[in-house]
Design a protein around this motif. Structure first.
Motif, PDB file in Angstrom:
ATOM      1  N   VAL A 251       5.193   5.365  -3.937  1.00  0.00           N
ATOM      2  CA  VAL A 251       4.290   4.253  -3.641  1.00  0.00           C
ATOM      3  C   VAL A 251       3.480   4.574  -2.393  1.00  0.00           C
ATOM      4  CG1 VAL A 251       4.152   1.798  -3.014  1.00  0.00           C
ATOM      5  CG2 VAL A 251       5.769   2.552  -4.765  1.00  0.00           C
ATOM      6  N   PRO A 260      -0.103  -2.006  -2.490  1.00  0.00           N
ATOM      7  CA  PRO A 260       0.658  -0.806  -2.848  1.00  0.00           C
ATOM      8  C   PRO A 260       0.304  -0.347  -4.265  1.00  0.00           C
ATOM      9  CG  PRO A 260       2.083  -2.746  -2.924  1.00  0.00           C
ATOM     10  CD  PRO A 260       0.742  -3.214  -2.424  1.00  0.00           C
ATOM     11  N   TYR A 262       1.146   3.090  -7.195  1.00  0.00           N
ATOM     12  CA  TYR A 262       2.047   4.221  -7.396  1.00  0.00           C
ATOM     13  C   TYR A 262       1.275   5.476  -7.745  1.00  0.00           C
ATOM     14  CZ  TYR A 262       1.775   3.292 -12.475  1.00  0.00           C
ATOM     15  OH  TYR A 262       1.349   3.088 -13.758  1.00  0.00           O
TER      16      TYR A 262
END
Ligand SMILES: *[C@@H]1O[C@H](CO)[C@@H](O)[C@H](O)[C@H]1NC(C)=O
Ligand SMILES: *[C@@H]1O[C@H](CO)[C@@H](O)[C@H](O)[C@H]1NC(C)=O
Ligand SMILES: *[C@@H]1O[C@H](CO)[C@@H](O)[C@H](O)[C@H]1NC(C)=O
Ligand SMILES: *[C@@H]1O[C@H](CO)[C@@H](O)[C@H](O)[C@H]1NC(C)=O
Ligand SMILES: *[C@@H]1O[C@H](CO)[C@@H](O)[C@H](O)[C@H]1NC(C)=O
Length: 325
Positions: A251, A260, A262
């Motif tokens: 992340v 956030p 990924y």
């Protein structure tokens, strides 16, 4: 080993098999192009096929087991296939072998096994569960745990049903009504390959006497990219292992949004090979080329004793010596 491998290679060329009783499910819904094309391919090979797929898209559910508690709610079945208010379980108006359940993939598999199969297959045993082909590959241990397509397969394996999960790189979410009918349609290529692998697995096996796969064992098969940006139409089946080049998530904070997000990483830990045949290539690497990766998985998730023993010895003071043989 080599002898066995070439035997398997010869079997993979087989194109017909004895009629099997097959439950077919997936996670992209009962109306996806891939599952319907696979249904047609398995039927064309003479198998008895019960399609029981989720009423709506159920991607990323892993082995989550959710049975319906309501009838079909808004906005209805995937691609407009089921009206709001319809029963939680139903069938295609034109083909009573094609059914939906308003549940997760694992729940569809087991509802199919316990509720539909006894009457559908007239009390004959279910020889095989096929799941997919998923819209998108599911390579490596991280995707294995996450994938609803593989989740249905490993849940059925736990009930003693030999199972194969198929995942195709072309990730376009498509209704069966968009199938061109051409053999080169990505859904038809995936369906044909799935049926060919089933034929290879069943070749020479009398399922009234022998199982298609050992107890606790299934297959996870990753198909390469099919579509206008690929020339791949006949990817050879290649034996693989789940570890080797496999990705998981890390992340990071997106500097432009502050949220956030990924990103893929290929960590050593995720690719540690304790089980499987170490000389085989990783499925992630193989299915990135014009090859179909075939991995054999087991649902015995205990660490091998050699790896577990030092940990267990460390814990002896709290578990007591009598617990270790
Ligand atoms: C669900 O649908 C069935 C069949 O149409 C109907 O008999 C039942 O009343 C419905 N249940 C609910 C809670 O709406
Ligand atoms: C059933 O078949 C008819 C005639 O071929 C077609 O018009 C209709 O769309 C089909 N219904 C479904 C649910 O596939
Ligand atoms: C299946 O087996 C059950 C229990 O033995 C029996 O009651 C039922 O009639 C059988 N169904 C069919 C379709 O053979
Ligand atoms: C996946 O298949 C669809 C349907 O044939 C096609 O439109 C799409 O371009 C394919 N994707 C790729 C990346 O080739
Ligand atoms: C597919 O093959 C043709 C003819 O060999 C070639 O021109 C084309 O670039 C290839 N496309 C891809 C995506 O590899």
């Amino acid at each position: 080993m080599l002898n066995r491998l070439s035997q398997l290679a010869a079997l993979a060329l087989a194109t017909s098999a004895a009629a099997l009783n097959i439950i077919l499910t997936n996670d992209d819904s009962w109306a996806s192009a891939n599952i319907r094309a696979t249904y047609e391919a398995l039927k064309a090979d003479g198998h008895n096929v019960l399609l029981i797929g989720p009423a709506v898209q159920q991607s990323g559910k892993g082995g989550t087991f959710v049975l319906p508690t309501t009838n079909i709610t808004a906005p209805g079945g995937e691609f407009g296939t089921i009206p709001v208010g319809a029963p939680y379980y139903g069938q295609d108006l034109n083909d009573s072998s094609i059914r939906y359940l308003n549940g997760t993939p694992a729940a569809c598999a087991i509802y199919g096994l316990d509720i539909i199969a006894p009457t559908f297959f007239k009390n004959q045993s279910v020889d095989l569960l096929v799941s997919g082909p998923n819209e998108g590959q599911n390579n490596g241990p991280f995707l294995y745990a996450l994938s609803g397509t593989i989740g249905a397969a490993y849940t059925a394996v736990g009930r003693g049903i030999p199972s194969i999960a198929f995942s195709a790189q072309n990730g376009t979410h498509r209704s069966y009504t968009t199938n061109t009918g051409l053999p080169s349609d990505p859904a038809n290529l995936a369906g044909r390959l799935a049926a060919n692998l089933v034929a290879a697995l069943a070749n020479g096996i009398d399922t009234s006497k022998e199982r298609l796969l050992p107890l606790g064992v299934g297959l996870s098969v990753n198909l390469p990219l099919f579509g206008p940006t690929s020339n791949c139409t006949e990817p050879p089946f290649t034996l693989t292992r789940m570890t080797g080049g496999a990705v998981t998530n890390k992340v990071v904070i997106d500097p432009s949004t502050g949220f956030p997000i990924y990103q893929n990483v290929i960590p050593k830990a995720l690719n540690t090979a304790y089980n499987g045949v170490p000389i085989l290539p990783g499925e992630s690497i193989v299915s990135a080329t014009c090859r179909t990766a075939v991995s054999v998985f087991s649902i015995d998730y205990d660490a091998p004793s050699k790896v577990a023993e030092p940990v267990q010895l460390q814990l002896l003071p709290v578990v007591g010596t009598s617990k270790l043989a």
